[in-house]
Design a protein around this motif. Structure first.
Motif, PDB file in Angstrom:
ATOM      1  N   CYS A  23       0.826  -1.210   0.000  1.00 55.03           N
ATOM      2  CA  CYS A  23       0.000   0.000   0.000  1.00 55.03           C
ATOM      3  C   CYS A  23       0.861   1.260   0.000  1.00 55.03           C
ATOM      4  CB  CYS A  23      -0.936  -0.001   1.204  1.00 55.03           C
ATOM      5  SG  CYS A  23      -2.288  -1.185   1.060  1.00 55.03           S
ATOM      6  N   THR A  24       1.975   1.219   0.722  1.00 54.66           N
ATOM      7  CA  THR A  24       2.893   2.359   0.740  1.00 54.66           C
ATOM      8  C   THR A  24       3.352   2.676  -0.674  1.00 54.66           C
ATOM      9  OG1 THR A  24       3.665   1.839   2.971  1.00 54.66           O
ATOM     10  CG2 THR A  24       5.110   3.197   1.625  1.00 54.66           C
ATOM     11  N   LYS A  25       3.718   1.638  -1.397  1.00 58.90           N
ATOM     12  CA  LYS A  25       4.188   1.813  -2.776  1.00 58.90           C
ATOM     13  C   LYS A  25       3.062   2.303  -3.692  1.00 58.90           C
ATOM     14  CE  LYS A  25       7.566  -0.680  -4.953  1.00 58.90           C
ATOM     15  NZ  LYS A  25       8.220  -1.906  -5.345  1.00 58.90           N
ATOM     16  N   GLU A  26       1.876   1.696  -3.563  1.00 58.75           N
ATOM     17  CA  GLU A  26       0.749   2.070  -4.424  1.00 58.75           C
ATOM     18  C   GLU A  26       0.284   3.505  -4.192  1.00 58.75           C
ATOM     19  OE1 GLU A  26      -2.400  -0.799  -4.130  1.00 58.75           O
ATOM     20  OE2 GLU A  26      -1.144  -2.406  -4.913  1.00 58.75           O
ATOM     21  N   LEU A  27       0.401   3.977  -2.954  1.00 57.10           N
ATOM     22  CA  LEU A  27      -0.013   5.346  -2.636  1.00 57.10           C
ATOM     23  C   LEU A  27       1.088   6.372  -2.904  1.00 57.10           C
ATOM     24  CD1 LEU A  27      -1.936   4.634   0.692  1.00 57.10           C
ATOM     25  CD2 LEU A  27      -2.937   5.287  -1.512  1.00 57.10           C
ATOM     26  N   ASP A  31       7.662   5.961   3.051  1.00 52.17           N
ATOM     27  CA  ASP A  31       8.020   4.745   3.770  1.00 52.17           C
ATOM     28  C   ASP A  31       6.812   4.209   4.542  1.00 52.17           C
ATOM     29  OD1 ASP A  31       7.834   6.424   6.017  1.00 52.17           O
ATOM     30  OD2 ASP A  31       9.983   6.715   6.142  1.00 52.17           O
ATOM     31  N   ILE A  32       6.989   3.054   5.162  1.00 52.14           N
ATOM     32  CA  ILE A  32       5.883   2.404   5.872  1.00 52.14           C
ATOM     33  C   ILE A  32       5.422   3.241   7.060  1.00 52.14           C
ATOM     34  CG2 ILE A  32       5.254   0.374   7.247  1.00 52.14           C
ATOM     35  CD1 ILE A  32       6.903  -1.300   5.313  1.00 52.14           C
ATOM     36  N   ALA A  37       0.973   6.413   9.567  1.00 52.67           N
ATOM     37  CA  ALA A  37       0.445   7.723   9.962  1.00 52.67           C
ATOM     38  C   ALA A  37      -0.793   8.059   9.123  1.00 52.67           C
ATOM     39  CB  ALA A  37       1.512   8.798   9.786  1.00 52.67           C
ATOM     40  N   PHE A  38      -0.741   7.738   7.829  1.00 48.51           N
ATOM     41  CA  PHE A  38      -1.879   7.942   6.930  1.00 48.51           C
ATOM     42  C   PHE A  38      -3.098   7.163   7.432  1.00 48.51           C
ATOM     43  CE2 PHE A  38      -4.375   6.294   3.389  1.00 48.51           C
ATOM     44  CZ  PHE A  38      -4.709   7.438   2.696  1.00 48.51           C
TER      45      PHE A  38
END
Length: 68
Positions: A23-27, A31-32, A37-38
């Motif tokens: 999800c970090t990459k897709e958004l 970083d994780i 935090a998101f």
């Protein structure tokens, strides 16, 4: 292991799905830590344009379904 589904609030379109790293990459986040935090801000209502669903999945859970 946790799996996340991130939806756009207005359209209910799935923006990202998977574990935290995916999800970090897709958004497009740095970083994780930024992804967590998101998620926290979205779930607390500070980010109103997104909805995050978190699922706790046991890694062996899927294996049991396919053994039958």
């Amino acid at each position: 292991m946790k799996y996340y589904t991130v939806y756009h609030e207005d359209t209910d379109e799935i923006i990202a799905f998977g574990n935290a790293a995916k999800c970090t990459k897709e958004l497009g986040l740095k970083d994780i830590r930024q992804f967590h935090a998101f998620v926290s801000k979205t779930r607390s209502g500070l980010r109103k344009h997104y909805k995050v669903v978190v699922e706790d999945c046991d890694e062996n859970e899927n294996d049991e379904e396919f053994q039958e």
